[in-house]
Design a protein around this motif. Sequence first.
Motif, PDB file in Angstrom:
ATOM      1  N   ARG A 104       0.827  -1.207   0.000  1.00  0.00           N
ATOM      2  CA  ARG A 104       0.000   0.000   0.000  1.00  0.00           C
ATOM      3  C   ARG A 104       0.861   1.257   0.000  1.00  0.00           C
ATOM      4  N   ARG A 105       0.187   2.384  -0.206  1.00  0.00           N
ATOM      5  CA  ARG A 105       0.829   3.696  -0.109  1.00  0.00           C
ATOM      6  C   ARG A 105       0.057   4.533   0.894  1.00  0.00           C
ATOM      7  N   LEU A 106       0.770   5.381   1.605  1.00  0.00           N
ATOM      8  CA  LEU A 106       0.140   6.252   2.583  1.00  0.00           C
ATOM      9  C   LEU A 106      -0.419   7.499   1.915  1.00  0.00           C
ATOM     10  N   ALA A 107      -1.590   7.910   2.347  1.00  0.00           N
ATOM     11  CA  ALA A 107      -2.172   9.188   1.948  1.00  0.00           C
ATOM     12  C   ALA A 107      -2.419   9.980   3.225  1.00  0.00           C
ATOM     13  N   VAL A 108      -1.945  11.215   3.280  1.00  0.00           N
ATOM     14  CA  VAL A 108      -2.076  12.055   4.475  1.00  0.00           C
ATOM     15  C   VAL A 108      -3.186  13.074   4.251  1.00  0.00           C
ATOM     16  N   ARG A 109      -4.150  13.111   5.162  1.00  0.00           N
ATOM     17  CA  ARG A 109      -5.297  14.004   5.016  1.00  0.00           C
ATOM     18  C   ARG A 109      -5.592  14.728   6.325  1.00  0.00           C
ATOM     19  N   ASP A 110      -6.145  15.924   6.203  1.00  0.00           N
ATOM     20  CA  ASP A 110      -6.680  16.649   7.351  1.00  0.00           C
ATOM     21  C   ASP A 110      -8.184  16.408   7.370  1.00  0.00           C
ATOM     22  N   VAL A 111      -8.728  16.049   8.534  1.00  0.00           N
ATOM     23  CA  VAL A 111     -10.144  15.714   8.608  1.00  0.00           C
ATOM     24  C   VAL A 111     -10.827  16.453   9.751  1.00  0.00           C
ATOM     25  N   MET A 112     -12.134  16.567   9.631  1.00  0.00           N
ATOM     26  CA  MET A 112     -12.979  17.029  10.724  1.00  0.00           C
ATOM     27  C   MET A 112     -13.386  15.804  11.541  1.00  0.00           C
ATOM     28  N   LEU A 113     -13.877  16.046  12.747  1.00  0.00           N
ATOM     29  CA  LEU A 113     -14.238  14.935  13.624  1.00  0.00           C
ATOM     30  C   LEU A 113     -15.243  13.998  12.965  1.00  0.00           C
ATOM     31  N   ARG A 114     -16.212  14.545  12.260  1.00  0.00           N
ATOM     32  CA  ARG A 114     -17.249  13.706  11.647  1.00  0.00           C
ATOM     33  C   ARG A 114     -16.705  12.828  10.515  1.00  0.00           C
ATOM     34  N   GLU A 115     -15.488  13.163  10.021  1.00  0.00           N
ATOM     35  CA  GLU A 115     -14.883  12.392   8.931  1.00  0.00           C
ATOM     36  C   GLU A 115     -13.879  11.362   9.424  1.00  0.00           C
ATOM     37  N   ALA A 116     -13.659  11.320  10.728  1.00  0.00           N
ATOM     38  CA  ALA A 116     -12.599  10.468  11.285  1.00  0.00           C
ATOM     39  C   ALA A 116     -12.827   8.987  11.032  1.00  0.00           C
ATOM     40  N   GLY A 117     -14.074   8.596  10.820  1.00  0.00           N
ATOM     41  CA  GLY A 117     -14.365   7.193  10.605  1.00  0.00           C
ATOM     42  C   GLY A 117     -13.831   6.635   9.307  1.00  0.00           C
ATOM     43  N   ASP A 118     -13.360   7.504   8.419  1.00  0.00           N
ATOM     44  CA  ASP A 118     -12.835   7.053   7.127  1.00  0.00           C
ATOM     45  C   ASP A 118     -11.319   6.850   7.141  1.00  0.00           C
ATOM     46  N   CYS A 119     -10.706   6.960   8.307  1.00  0.00           N
ATOM     47  CA  CYS A 119      -9.250   6.884   8.419  1.00  0.00           C
ATOM     48  C   CYS A 119      -8.802   5.492   8.865  1.00  0.00           C
ATOM     49  N   HIS A 120      -7.525   5.181   8.603  1.00  0.00           N
ATOM     50  CA  HIS A 120      -6.913   3.960   9.123  1.00  0.00           C
ATOM     51  C   HIS A 120      -5.991   4.275  10.303  1.00  0.00           C
ATOM     52  N   LEU A 121      -5.301   5.401  10.206  1.00  0.00           N
ATOM     53  CA  LEU A 121      -4.527   5.934  11.330  1.00  0.00           C
ATOM     54  C   LEU A 121      -5.046   7.343  11.585  1.00  0.00           C
ATOM     55  N   LEU A 122      -5.296   7.658  12.852  1.00  0.00           N
ATOM     56  CA  LEU A 122      -5.839   8.963  13.210  1.00  0.00           C
ATOM     57  C   LEU A 122      -4.935   9.601  14.253  1.00  0.00           C
ATOM     58  N   VAL A 123      -4.197  10.642  13.841  1.00  0.00           N
ATOM     59  CA  VAL A 123      -3.310  11.362  14.750  1.00  0.00           C
ATOM     60  C   VAL A 123      -4.085  12.563  15.284  1.00  0.00           C
ATOM     61  N   ILE A 124      -4.249  12.616  16.595  1.00  0.00           N
ATOM     62  CA  ILE A 124      -5.137  13.589  17.229  1.00  0.00           C
ATOM     63  C   ILE A 124      -4.323  14.676  17.928  1.00  0.00           C
ATOM     64  N   GLY A 125      -4.647  15.923  17.613  1.00  0.00           N
ATOM     65  CA  GLY A 125      -3.956  17.059  18.211  1.00  0.00           C
ATOM     66  C   GLY A 125      -4.918  17.953  18.977  1.00  0.00           C
ATOM     67  N   ALA A 126      -4.391  19.083  19.461  1.00  0.00           N
ATOM     68  CA  ALA A 126      -5.202  20.047  20.209  1.00  0.00           C
ATOM     69  C   ALA A 126      -6.252  20.649  19.279  1.00  0.00           C
TER      70      ALA A 126
END
Length: 200
Positions: A104-126
């Motif tokens: 596979r290849r990694l794709a990096v995205r910025d998401v809103m909370l409601r979109e978090a369910g579409d992620c495989h890795l979720l890095v959470i910040g302030a």
Amino acid sequence: MRTSVKWVTAATGAIRRAVRNAVGLLAAGFALASPLAGGAAAAPLSDPTEFEVKAAFVYNFAKFAAWPEGAFAGPRATLVLCRLGDVGFGSALSALEGKPVGERRLAVRDVMLREAGDCHLLVIGAPLESRLADVARIVKGRPILTIGDAEGFAAHGGAIGLTLDDGRVRFEVNPKALAGSGITLSSQLLRLARIVEDVP
């Protein structure tokens, strides 16, 4: 036939060495040239920054994690790494765009909370690290590996928390949160982690 056997043996050895080297980096941590490590205030340009080291850890988490069947549309489907909130080392994560993780290849995205369910890795910040209950409700039962570097992140329900220990980046794992995602981490990786439980 002997040539084939030698080639396979050499290739297998190379793979094992690569795995040992990658895990070794995590085991040793990275000494940061900063006041935390007792280093000089101005670090040489060749020294990795704290943010670069944390991004490298995230990449290795992706490589040593296994997602459950059905988490991807196909064997070569993109592995989606999401940034949620103001991730301090978010800019360093951008360097992971297109990096290989197996087939596979990694794709990096910025998401809103409601979109978090579409992620495989979720890095959470302030400020999202203070709203982990909301995040947990979104990702509950989904194959999403949650990662953060806020103090006590793993103990408050995150799967993996990045910490600083004597100027070195280390990591904590919350087995309960990990099990809830259906994702498994390599036993080699888990041996290097500090295991934590949810705070009461």
